[in-house]
Scaffold this motif. Structure first.
Motif, PDB file in Angstrom:
ATOM      1  N   UNK A 341      41.621  40.505  33.789  1.00  0.00           N
ATOM      2  CA  UNK A 341      42.140  40.815  35.121  1.00  0.00           C
ATOM      3  C   UNK A 341      41.550  42.127  35.611  1.00  0.00           C
ATOM      4  N   UNK A 342      41.467  42.262  36.939  1.00  0.00           N
ATOM      5  CA  UNK A 342      40.906  43.486  37.487  1.00  0.00           C
ATOM      6  C   UNK A 342      41.863  44.652  37.270  1.00  0.00           C
ATOM      7  N   UNK A 343      41.301  45.826  37.144  1.00  0.00           N
ATOM      8  CA  UNK A 343      42.091  47.008  36.823  1.00  0.00           C
ATOM      9  C   UNK A 343      42.161  47.948  38.014  1.00  0.00           C
ATOM     10  N   UNK A 344      43.338  48.473  38.252  1.00  0.00           N
ATOM     11  CA  UNK A 344      43.548  49.379  39.371  1.00  0.00           C
ATOM     12  C   UNK A 344      44.032  50.729  38.863  1.00  0.00           C
ATOM     13  N   UNK A 345      43.578  51.788  39.520  1.00  0.00           N
ATOM     14  CA  UNK A 345      44.115  53.114  39.237  1.00  0.00           C
ATOM     15  C   UNK A 345      44.445  53.794  40.550  1.00  0.00           C
ATOM     16  N   UNK A 346      45.292  54.789  40.486  1.00  0.00           N
ATOM     17  CA  UNK A 346      45.663  55.526  41.677  1.00  0.00           C
ATOM     18  C   UNK A 346      44.860  56.802  41.757  1.00  0.00           C
ATOM     19  N   UNK A 426      48.995  39.312  46.397  1.00  0.00           N
ATOM     20  CA  UNK A 426      49.498  38.606  45.220  1.00  0.00           C
ATOM     21  C   UNK A 426      48.530  38.718  44.054  1.00  0.00           C
ATOM     22  N   UNK A 427      47.213  38.682  44.339  1.00  0.00           N
ATOM     23  CA  UNK A 427      46.209  38.759  43.273  1.00  0.00           C
ATOM     24  C   UNK A 427      46.289  40.085  42.520  1.00  0.00           C
ATOM     25  N   UNK A 428      46.547  41.171  43.265  1.00  0.00           N
ATOM     26  CA  UNK A 428      46.631  42.492  42.641  1.00  0.00           C
ATOM     27  C   UNK A 428      48.037  42.792  42.162  1.00  0.00           C
ATOM     28  N   UNK A 429      49.006  42.009  42.625  1.00  0.00           N
ATOM     29  CA  UNK A 429      50.387  42.246  42.217  1.00  0.00           C
ATOM     30  C   UNK A 429      50.980  43.502  42.818  1.00  0.00           C
TER      31      UNK A 429
END
Length: 482
Positions: A341-346, A426-429
């Motif tokens: 899954x793709x990863x997100x950071x702030x 929805x994909x990123x939640x």
């Protein structure tokens, strides 16, 4: 008693107050159809402004038509002014017929808008008086006389005129980059800009937007503010504060717990697809916006966002989020080794929101010092309206091979003079709320139906919080919501 009266009687006094402070869409206008023209010298920002202003007004429930520049359409068709012969009188014929085409097309758009019986705004990419730059003042007056027209007749065709000054005046570095592709000398751009400013100066609602230290983004926002003020609707504010909302709020809305709220929302489906060649410093994508209103047409745009190179940063992990966290900025630097899954950071600091309070102050006003991270500033972003055929062609030929289209459900509303945009991906939640405020230190007030679901505040530098919620970086799934 009607069903709506029953619903109102069941609301608490606080909830009734919250409803009174919600602004219904579309907003009322003194006249059903407004005509606003964009003009100005080369590379003034008209194309980007048209796209952004159109989407802003549509998000308020207004019907917006964008009439393209007639001379550009003629150039595309091979009937450009430069190719005409002056000796045979072809150039004069070109000017007269361009003017006729503009008047017929403009009138057609106005009649269609009136027939819809909806509050409408027509945005014109240049107009009839722009034709004056193709000939000398004496020749122009002669043409008007031959066509039994006056400049006053042409001025009266528009309710407001917005002049975006060429970047050759006051933003020379930006124009130098444009000149490489256009070949138009700076002196000629300034001459055209001055001439256009002169011919439109007789309009009572002639607004000139100059270049200042704020750059193109602030210039376009100034133009948008002038238009919103003219229309009597909520003007954009410079600062944007962003909040993460409990994802469970979506389920409660679907269950109908706040049905009355929908009468104050404008809802859209946004599709974002990134194109080949996007990098960590320059992202290109196409956007499709579908509206829920019956009969509303989809809109399409091609956008670019140029940002400063990323610097090493420490990801901020949310206790309530699974690993990897799903928050604001998609980065190739942080990727889970055990998940595809793709990863997100702030790329900003995060502060919690107290559920017992109806508003939240900026991080500067809080006792806990926020964690800071490296900022990523926008150098330049542009967008242009495209046709569905152009959109489909870009999707089929230039979409990134390793990227998938992002689907975002957007809800816009205005509460206590605060413009709010709620995005659900929805994909990123993630469920992200963006609120426009006068300053970065302004407190934010939430409506009762949303207040208890706001979890954390995403904050950063002044440049950072003006970025769109999702920004694509690197060569993985790229995410940008305009």
């Amino acid at each position: 008693m009607s069903q709506s009266d029953d619903t109102c009687s069941e609301l608490t006094e606080e909830e009734l107050e919250g409803r009174l402070n919600m602004v219904p869409f579309p907003p009322p206008m003194s006249r059903r159809v407004k005509r606003i023209l964009f003009t100005g010298g080369p590379n003034g920002g008209k194309t980007t402004a048209l796209s952004q202003v159109a989407e802003r007004l549509r998000s308020m429930g207004l019907q917006v038509f964008v009439l393209p520049d007639t001379s550009s359409s003629m150039n595309t068709a091979g009937v450009g002014f430069a190719a005409c012969s002056d000796e045979s009188g072809q150039k004069e014929t070109w000017v007269k017929n361009k003017l006729k085409m503009e008047m017929v097309t403009e009138s057609a758009f106005i009649r269609i808008a009136v027939a819809s019986q909806r509050a409408s705004v027509i945005l014109f990419d240049r107009g009839t008086l722009d034709t004056a730059v193709y000939c000398t003042p004496d020749k122009w007056q002669s043409i008007l006389k031959d066509m039994d027209l006056t400049e006053e007749d042409l001025l009266n065709r528009y309710d407001a005129v917005v002049h975006l000054t060429t970047t050759a005046k006051g933003a020379e570095a930006t124009y130098d980059a444009y000149h490489i592709h256009s070949g138009l000398p700076k002196e000629e751009a300034i001459r055209l800009d001055n001439r256009l400013r002169e011919v439109w100066s007789g309009h009572p609602m002639h607004k000139v937007i100059v270049n200042d230290s704020g750059g193109m983004e602030e210039k376009i926002q100034h133009a948008m503010s002038e238009i919103c003020h003219f229309l009597g609707v909520q003007s954009p504010m410079l600062c944007k504060q962003q909040f993460l909302v409990d994802i469970g709020f979506i389920d409660k809305v679907k269950q109908g717990e706040w049905n009355w709220v929908h009468s104050y929302l404008e809802e859209f489906s946004v599709e974002i697809t990134f194109l080949e060649g996007s990098t960590s410093t320059a992202n290109t994508f196409v956007r499709r916006i579908r509206r829920k209103q019956p009969g509303a047409a989809d809109s399409f745009a091609q956008c670019t966002k140029q940002v400063a190179p990323l610097t090493p940063k420490t990801p901020l992990w949310l206790p309530s989020c699974p690993s990897p966290p799903h928050t604001m900025l998609l980065s190739p630097e942080v990727k889970s080794p055990t998940s595809t899954r793709q990863s997100f950071t702030v790329n900003a600091s995060i502060s919690s929101v107290s559920s017992s309070s109806s508003h939240i102050c900026s991080p500067q006003a809080q006792s806990t010092p926020p964690t800071t991270a490296a900022a990523q500033t926008t150098l330049r972003s542009t967008e242009s309206i495209i046709t569905k055929r152009e959109y489909d062609h870009l999707i089929s030929t230039q979409a990134m091979a390793d990227s998938r289209t992002l689907h975002i459900k957007r809800r816009c509303f205005c509460y206590k003079m605060q413009w709010c945009q709620l995005d659900y991906c929805k994909q990123a939640g993630i469920l992200l709320l963006e609120v426009e405020t006068p300053t970065s230190k302004s407190s934010v007030q939430f409506p009762k139906w949303l207040r208890d679901h706001v979890k954390t505040r995403i904050s950063g530098t002044a440049e950072e919080v003006t970025l769109q919620p999702y920004t694509l970086v690197g060569g993985i799934d790229k995410c940008s919501s305009e």
